[in-house]
Scaffold this motif. Sequence first.
Motif, PDB file in Angstrom:
ATOM      1  N   HIS A 242       0.817  -1.436   0.705  1.00  0.00           N
ATOM      2  CA  HIS A 242      -0.213   0.213  -0.098  1.00  0.00           C
ATOM      3  C   HIS A 242       1.204   1.053   0.040  1.00  0.00           C
ATOM      4  O   HIS A 242       2.234   1.311   0.103  1.00  0.00           O
ATOM      5  N   ILE A 243       0.302   2.215  -0.369  1.00  0.00           N
ATOM      6  CA  ILE A 243       1.097   3.890  -0.256  1.00  0.00           C
ATOM      7  C   ILE A 243       1.138   3.814   1.231  1.00  0.00           C
ATOM      8  O   ILE A 243       0.975   3.752   2.033  1.00  0.00           O
ATOM      9  N   PRO A 244       2.482   4.616   1.566  1.00  0.00           N
ATOM     10  CA  PRO A 244       2.652   4.989   2.437  1.00  0.00           C
ATOM     11  C   PRO A 244       1.980   6.141   3.569  1.00  0.00           C
ATOM     12  O   PRO A 244       1.659   6.830   3.100  1.00  0.00           O
ATOM     13  N   ARG A 245       2.316   5.691   4.564  1.00  0.00           N
ATOM     14  CA  ARG A 245       0.534   6.413   5.631  1.00  0.00           C
ATOM     15  C   ARG A 245      -0.673   6.603   5.047  1.00  0.00           C
ATOM     16  O   ARG A 245      -1.281   7.267   5.483  1.00  0.00           O
ATOM     17  N   ALA A 246      -1.167   5.400   4.593  1.00  0.00           N
ATOM     18  CA  ALA A 246      -1.869   5.094   3.871  1.00  0.00           C
ATOM     19  C   ALA A 246      -3.071   4.742   5.362  1.00  0.00           C
ATOM     20  O   ALA A 246      -2.359   3.656   5.853  1.00  0.00           O
ATOM     21  N   VAL A 247      -4.230   4.811   5.714  1.00  0.00           N
ATOM     22  CA  VAL A 247      -5.097   4.047   6.665  1.00  0.00           C
ATOM     23  C   VAL A 247      -6.267   3.327   5.396  1.00  0.00           C
ATOM     24  O   VAL A 247      -6.845   3.632   4.693  1.00  0.00           O
ATOM     25  N   ASN A 248      -6.338   2.148   6.055  1.00  0.00           N
ATOM     26  CA  ASN A 248      -7.123   1.443   5.537  1.00  0.00           C
ATOM     27  C   ASN A 248      -8.334   1.148   5.821  1.00  0.00           C
ATOM     28  O   ASN A 248      -8.812   0.817   6.682  1.00  0.00           O
ATOM     29  N   ILE A 249      -9.482   1.663   5.108  1.00  0.00           N
ATOM     30  CA  ILE A 249     -10.766   1.322   5.783  1.00  0.00           C
ATOM     31  C   ILE A 249     -11.522   1.084   4.473  1.00  0.00           C
ATOM     32  O   ILE A 249     -11.908   1.375   2.843  1.00  0.00           O
ATOM     33  N   PRO A 250     -11.981  -0.419   4.105  1.00  0.00           N
ATOM     34  CA  PRO A 250     -12.626  -1.032   3.174  1.00  0.00           C
ATOM     35  C   PRO A 250     -13.767  -0.365   2.909  1.00  0.00           C
ATOM     36  O   PRO A 250     -14.733   0.015   3.610  1.00  0.00           O
ATOM     37  N   MET A 251     -14.040  -0.623   1.386  1.00  0.00           N
ATOM     38  CA  MET A 251     -15.524  -0.004   0.759  1.00  0.00           C
ATOM     39  C   MET A 251     -16.287  -0.335   1.368  1.00  0.00           C
ATOM     40  O   MET A 251     -17.710   0.650   1.988  1.00  0.00           O
ATOM     41  N   SER A 252     -16.232  -1.612   1.954  1.00  0.00           N
ATOM     42  CA  SER A 252     -17.598  -2.294   2.596  1.00  0.00           C
ATOM     43  C   SER A 252     -18.114  -2.133   3.553  1.00  0.00           C
ATOM     44  O   SER A 252     -18.728  -2.279   4.190  1.00  0.00           O
ATOM     45  N   THR A 253     -16.841  -1.382   4.739  1.00  0.00           N
ATOM     46  CA  THR A 253     -17.101  -0.813   5.893  1.00  0.00           C
ATOM     47  C   THR A 253     -17.267   1.137   6.367  1.00  0.00           C
ATOM     48  O   THR A 253     -17.269   1.210   7.440  1.00  0.00           O
ATOM     49  N   LEU A 254     -17.137   1.661   4.971  1.00  0.00           N
ATOM     50  CA  LEU A 254     -16.591   2.748   4.806  1.00  0.00           C
ATOM     51  C   LEU A 254     -18.376   4.198   5.589  1.00  0.00           C
ATOM     52  O   LEU A 254     -17.676   4.348   6.938  1.00  0.00           O
ATOM     53  N   LYS A 255     -19.681   3.868   5.057  1.00  0.00           N
ATOM     54  CA  LYS A 255     -20.586   3.924   6.052  1.00  0.00           C
ATOM     55  C   LYS A 255     -20.936   4.057   7.804  1.00  0.00           C
ATOM     56  O   LYS A 255     -21.135   5.337   8.097  1.00  0.00           O
ATOM     57  N   ASP A 256     -19.455   2.877   7.763  1.00  0.00           N
ATOM     58  CA  ASP A 256     -20.066   2.677   9.449  1.00  0.00           C
ATOM     59  C   ASP A 256     -18.758   3.081  10.003  1.00  0.00           C
ATOM     60  O   ASP A 256     -18.741   3.457  11.449  1.00  0.00           O
ATOM     61  N   ALA A 257     -17.881   4.070   9.342  1.00  0.00           N
ATOM     62  CA  ALA A 257     -16.936   4.720   9.687  1.00  0.00           C
ATOM     63  C   ALA A 257     -16.765   5.876  10.260  1.00  0.00           C
ATOM     64  O   ALA A 257     -15.400   6.596  10.566  1.00  0.00           O
TER      65      ALA A 257
END
Length: 427
Positions: A242-257
């Motif tokens: 992944h690109i450095p300093r990226a935070v992983n929030i999967p698309m399937s969970t975004l609306k609850d994040a």
Amino acid sequence: MTCLQKMLVLVLCVLTLAATTVLGTDTAPLTAEGEIKSISVKARTISLVSGKKVMLLILDKDVGFVNAKSLREFTEGDKISVTYTLADGTNLATSVVKQVVKLPPGVTAISQVELEQLVEIGPTHGKYRLFDTRPFSQYQEGHIRTAVSAPYDDLARAPEKYLPEEKDLQLIFYCDGSTCDLSASAASLATALGYSHMRVYPDGMPGWKKGNFCVATSLDHIKNGNIVLIDLRTPDKVIQGHIPRAVNIPMSTLKDAEKKFPEYKGALIVFYGVTAADLREAIETVKDWDYSNASVFVGGVEEWQNQGYKLEAGPAASTIFYRRNFSSNEIGSVEFKKAIDGSDYQIIDVRSRDEFVKGNIPHAINIPLEEIPKRMGELSKDKPVILMCSTGSRAEMAYDILKNSGLKISCLKATVEFDKNGPIIGE
């Protein structure tokens, strides 16, 4: 008429003139033009940079608009002309004209729908070139997908560096909206050089953002900018690189994040890693949360690698850490909370009286924005002044009025709400 009667008439005239001046009923219309620095729809106010000064304009209840239907159709940076009157020391705007730039002869406008269709199929299949004529720093932060940066001053100096050899290719220019003349000037320049198919997207970046279309961020800004970078892929793909300093929030969970994102709604949030449709949905999701500055990094990990940068292997961070950069006239929410607990500052609340009555900070002084020019003498030079409102917009307008007053001033550009327990101060 006797001498005594003449004297009485003269005295009455003088008294009437004095009363008119004192009461502010001299309604001779005045005019001004300039660029909008900030707007408060709630307070119906415009901060206008006219020449070297900043004017505060209060909209009359019967104000008329030209080239716009309401104040909501104006944005920061728009060029306007206003007719106003002086009423008890207040600039009361009776007419506001958006100075829409006229397109040069032979240049046509392209609609948002048509431009979106071209962007989707790309320059090769769409047979066009799209140019962003704003300064390069603005392009880096966010631009329309497929656009190349062609700052007008650079384009005018060296057009051969930017314009294609094919004179009949469709060239599309955009800038900062309908009152910005950079794109029209660029199209005029291209016409003079013999290009035959010039278009301008009049709404520019403000219109593109309002339409919830994807705004792209440049690779250099991904690397060095003050952003929140979100990788929307699934964890199993992220762990491979992944690109450095990226935070992983999967698309399937975004609306609850939503609670994971910064309190500051002006933070630049950049998404990457999924389909164009999912990227658009992600943009719409955070805009529903009132984030005003969201974009995409279209190339994702592939472009990052193609430009010679390395990916990080393993899980990406799952928590967002964001530090807001404050301008020299701002005070942060942490410092503001400390200030209201002490007595070392003058807290000036520039909201309306009705807003102030419904909830306020103890010891704060209520001076509504429109009263600042005539009540600035009430402020002491012995204590620093902090200006506040409900969002920061009116506080910044008040700062523009007071910045040359000799007072030590800062303003809080943050949301402030009140409940039964007191103030709730955002970022």
